[in-house]
Design a protein around this motif. Structure first.
Motif, PDB file in Angstrom:
ATOM      1  N   GLU A 241       0.811  -1.226   0.000  1.00 32.90           N
ATOM      2  CA  GLU A 241       0.000   0.000   0.000  1.00 32.90           C
ATOM      3  C   GLU A 241       0.838   1.267   0.000  1.00 32.90           C
ATOM      4  OE1 GLU A 241      -2.992  -0.592  -0.755  1.00 32.90           O
ATOM      5  OE2 GLU A 241      -2.593  -2.711  -0.438  1.00 32.90           O
ATOM      6  N   HIS A 299      -9.020   5.016   1.742  1.00 28.05           N
ATOM      7  CA  HIS A 299      -7.678   4.649   1.312  1.00 28.05           C
ATOM      8  C   HIS A 299      -6.834   4.270   2.528  1.00 28.05           C
ATOM      9  CE1 HIS A 299      -3.778   4.743  -0.741  1.00 28.05           C
ATOM     10  NE2 HIS A 299      -4.488   4.593  -1.853  1.00 28.05           N
ATOM     11  N   THR A 433      -6.393  -5.573   3.941  1.00 28.84           N
ATOM     12  CA  THR A 433      -5.348  -4.770   3.308  1.00 28.84           C
ATOM     13  C   THR A 433      -5.819  -3.459   2.703  1.00 28.84           C
ATOM     14  OG1 THR A 433      -5.645  -6.070   1.288  1.00 28.84           O
ATOM     15  CG2 THR A 433      -3.879  -6.748   2.776  1.00 28.84           C
ATOM     16  N   ARG A 434      -7.107  -3.353   2.329  1.00 32.06           N
ATOM     17  CA  ARG A 434      -7.544  -2.154   1.613  1.00 32.06           C
ATOM     18  C   ARG A 434      -8.934  -1.727   2.046  1.00 32.06           C
ATOM     19  NH1 ARG A 434      -5.079  -4.381  -3.744  1.00 32.06           N
ATOM     20  NH2 ARG A 434      -3.018  -3.453  -3.617  1.00 32.06           N
ATOM     21  N   GLY A 621      -3.347   0.003  -6.325  1.00 31.70           N
ATOM     22  CA  GLY A 621      -4.023  -1.153  -5.757  1.00 31.70           C
ATOM     23  C   GLY A 621      -3.637  -2.463  -6.381  1.00 31.70           C
TER      24      GLY A 621
END
Length: 729
Positions: A241, A299, A433-434, A621
């Motif tokens: 990231e 984000h 993770t996102r 991403g």
């Protein structure tokens, strides 16, 4: 907490040293990264690397397309260990039989070409690789952006499928030697601080400034020895990231013990910078000062300490809501503030980042003897069956279940929207993770929107026992038990197909949704591009270019999947692109080219008409190549950008024959305008960088550049795509 040396830094025996006494060129050779890259480089230059990897990894929404591409390009057998996991479309819940059809294709491919097949629910891709194949000094390439095994001494890179195809065909991964950023860790984290807290702190500092973009992050410093290996893994996987290229860590006896537990002690060797090492940039992090952190929508870099958020929730939430509205997304975070507290409805701990043994052990200790109640749901996904078995044996699973949480099997779905989608308007706290828009499965374009915030598993558990009231784990007075992990690979021996170096005379099994790639034409002399989407957001993610979630079921069917391209960001894109693709009469355009642009020597046989998109910074991403291939299927010949968010997205464009144009003249680009790109084939053949474009209506010149392209990349673009290039050899 964080100190940055932006002008580079020498290290002498692990300490910052004066630059007066050393050579930068020699110092660069002292990094861990240099030695690993040198060992895997088969070119005669360390400036222009041609890398061969030790192993490959893919999951069930990428491996079908990769194998289909490699097969069309002449694949005979897998030359190195290639792991095919089934951890994304695991549930087989969407689209009838097609997900399980993909799995059967994967098993047949492992048998035919000599691969390693991991059935559904056995292990998420990155945990399986950590447990079985990552080792000190290795390099692994994976078709998932979170391919990171640096804490185990492996430089691992996440790329689009085209780069794996090259390795399967005994070709190389070609890049310029990257800069190396030292991440100097010192001190010891406070009780309650987990790997996500440290990772989010780093991401907050470096992402917006692009400090580590396409660089190697090399973790050094005495603070490493104060972290367990799984803790290090949790930090490491999140380096994706930051937009770095890859990561590598100094190794020690804890890594040796980890590999020994997993029956691979011979894979250990000590990795450490040499006596003198030079880093192009150094980031010093005091672990003692890290707080419990939260990344707010939308984000992973949108990071605050939880305490900071709790002190000033209205102002911070108001800013987040306004930022979201500027992207056309309406959310109501302020409604989550009740009596001065912030209320969440859901918690998820899952995948390669959250589902590790150490995380779940601490969660079990926090939940032990507690009741999470009816208004907050918590789902926990151990990252592999060996992890799950160990948690069952030591009683952790029981603690979690008795508190009212749910334990599931290894699955990546909550990370990308194929499992545990929150209800409309809910706030979900996730150690995944996102947290991009619609990443967790909601559809803002249809009025369905939930909000995902990233947090460490410990703070999620602290929030769970507090009835959903946002709570940092540092507020708890918990004695963490830290039972020793026992690894038992019996389940893998019973279920995993180990076919490396075994070729069977067998056929691939095709389900009705598995479709060959369409044929693509070679690049013509000139291009006429219609701008069918103009996106002025600061960053455009691959989730916006091709949504995740239920669309993943169609990853094996290029034409069906292409129908979803940009559907949640520019719904008109597909219709517009198809209209351009269907154009057959070039006469009107030819007249304008010859008259308005005064290019009399151009005839209709010398140019092709295709679509393009403009975005300021596309490709942040996921590594998913479909973000590019879907555009190609719909007739795209180019992308136009101020910069590309990641190397992997730009590589995907190139491998699918889409010209990665750069411009500083965005104001000259207009939606629905036609741009004539002159002599593009000559530019590529002659190794030029500048490209001339012209607005077909006004004749105004637009200057484009291509950036650095390897010789092979230029040839791929000229051929029209990677498949065409390999067929021509």
């Amino acid at each position: 907490m964080i100190k940055i040396y932006e002008n580079g830094c020498f290290f002498n025996n692990g300490k910052i040293a004066s630059s007066d006494n050393y050579s930068k060129e020699e110092g660069k050779k002292g990094t861990i990264a240099y030695s690993i890259l040198k060992d895997h480089n088969i070119s005669n230059s360390m400036e222009n690397l041609n890398l061969k990897f030790d192993a490959l990894a893919s999951h069930d929404i990428t491996y079908v397309g990769i194998i289909q591409t490699a097969k069309a390009s002449g694949l005979e057998k897998f030359p190195i260990p290639y792991v095919l996991t089934n951890c994304h479309n695991t549930l087989c819940a969407v689209g009838g039989t097609i997900n399980e059809d993909d799995h059967m294709f994967g098993l047949s491919a492992a048998k035919k070409y000599g691969g390693i097949y991991v059935p559904p629910h056995q292990g998420v891709i990155h945990q399986y690789m950590r447990e079985t194949l990552a080792g000190c000094g290795k390099m692994i390439l994976g078709s998932d952006s979170h391919t990171r095994y640096g804490a185990l001494g492996t430089m691992a890179i996440g790329e689009g499928g085209g780069e794996l195809v090259k390795q399967l065909l005994n070709k190389t991964y070609d890049i310029k030697y990257p800069q190396v950023v030292g991440i100097y860790l010192k001190g010891t984290p406070k009780k309650g601080i987990g790997p996500q807290d440290i990772a989010l702190t780093i991401i907050k500092e470096v992402f917006s400034r692009g400090l580590v973009k396409n660089k190697v992050m090399e973790f050094i410093g005495d603070g490493i020895e104060n972290l367990s290996v799984e803790f290090r893994n949790g930090i490491d996987v999140m380096t994706t990231e930051t937009t770095c290229l890859t990561s590598i860590w100094k190794t020690d006896n804890k890594v040796k013990e980890y590999l020994k537990i997993h029956g691979r002690e011979e894979e250990y060797k000590e990795l450490s910078p040499k006596e003198i090492a030079y880093y192009d940039l150094l980031i010093e992090i005091d672990l003692n000062k890290i707080e419990s952190m939260i990344a707010l929508p939308f984000h992973p870099s949108n990071v605050y300490s939880i305490k900071e958020l709790l002190k000033n929730p209205y102002e911070i939430f108001d800013k987040i809501e306004k930022d979201a509205l500027s992207q056309g997304i309406k959310i109501d975070l302020k409604s989550k503030i009740k009596n001065g507290k912030i209320i969440a409805e859901q918690g998820i701990i899952a995948g390669c980042a959250g589902g590790t043994y150490d995380n779940i052990i601490d969660v079990g200790d926090i939940l032990s003897g507690k009741n999470i109640g009816i208004d907050f749901s918590l789902n926990v996904y151990p990252s592999s069956q060996p992890t799950n078995i160990s948690l069952n044996k030591n009683g952790t699973s029981g603690k979690i279940l008795e508190a009212g949480a749910i334990m599931r099997t290894a699955f990546c779905g909550p990370c990308f929207g194929a499992g545990d989608t929150p209800a409309n308007g809910q706030l979900s706290l996730r150690h995944t993770t996102r947290n991009f828009p619609n990443r967790e499965g909601s559809k803002p374009g249809d009025g369905q929107i939930s909000m995902v915030a990233l947090m460490d598993a410990r703070s999620i558990a602290a929030t769970a026992i507090n009835g959903g009231i946002l709570t940092p784990a540092t507020d708890l007075n918990i004695e963490y038990t830290k039972p020793i992990y026992t690894y038992d690979d019996g389940v893998y021996k019973n279920k995993v197909y180990y076919g490396y170096e075994k070729n069977n005379d067998t056929s691939l099994i095709y389900g009705p949704n598995i479709i060959d790639w369409p044929k693509f034409m070679e690049l013509p002399e000139h291009l006429l591009l219609k701008v069918v989407a103009y996106i002025d957001d600061p960053v455009t993610t691959t989730d916006e270019l091709i949504p995740s979630g239920e669309t993943s079921s169609y990853r094996s069917n290029p034409k069906k999947l292409s129908e979803f391209t940009l559907s949640r960001r520019v719904p008109e894109y597909v219709t517009r692109a198809k209209e351009v693709q269907s154009l057959e009469d070039k006469s009107v355009f030819l007249k304008k080219i010859q008259n308005i642009l005064n290019l009399k020597d151009v005839d209709s046989s010398k140019f092709a008409i295709g679509s393009t998109i403009y975005a300021n910074k596309p490709g942040d991403g996921s590594a998913r190549e479909q973000a590019a291939s879907c555009q190609k299927v719909l007739g795209a010949w180019g992308n136009i950008a101020m910069e590309y968010a990641t190397k992997r997205y730009r590589s995907n464009l190139i491998n699918w024959g889409i010209i990665p144009l750069l411009t500083k003249e965005k104001d000259k680009i207009k939606e629905n305008s036609y741009i004539f790109i002159k002599d593009i084939k000559k530019v590529l053949n002659d190794n030029m960088e500048n490209v001339k474009g012209y607005d077909l209506e006004t004749g105004e010149e637009i200057l484009f550049t291509l950036g650095y392209l390897t010789e092979t990349e230029r040839k791929v673009l000229i051929a029209g795509c990677l498949i065409n290039y390999y067929k021509s050899l």
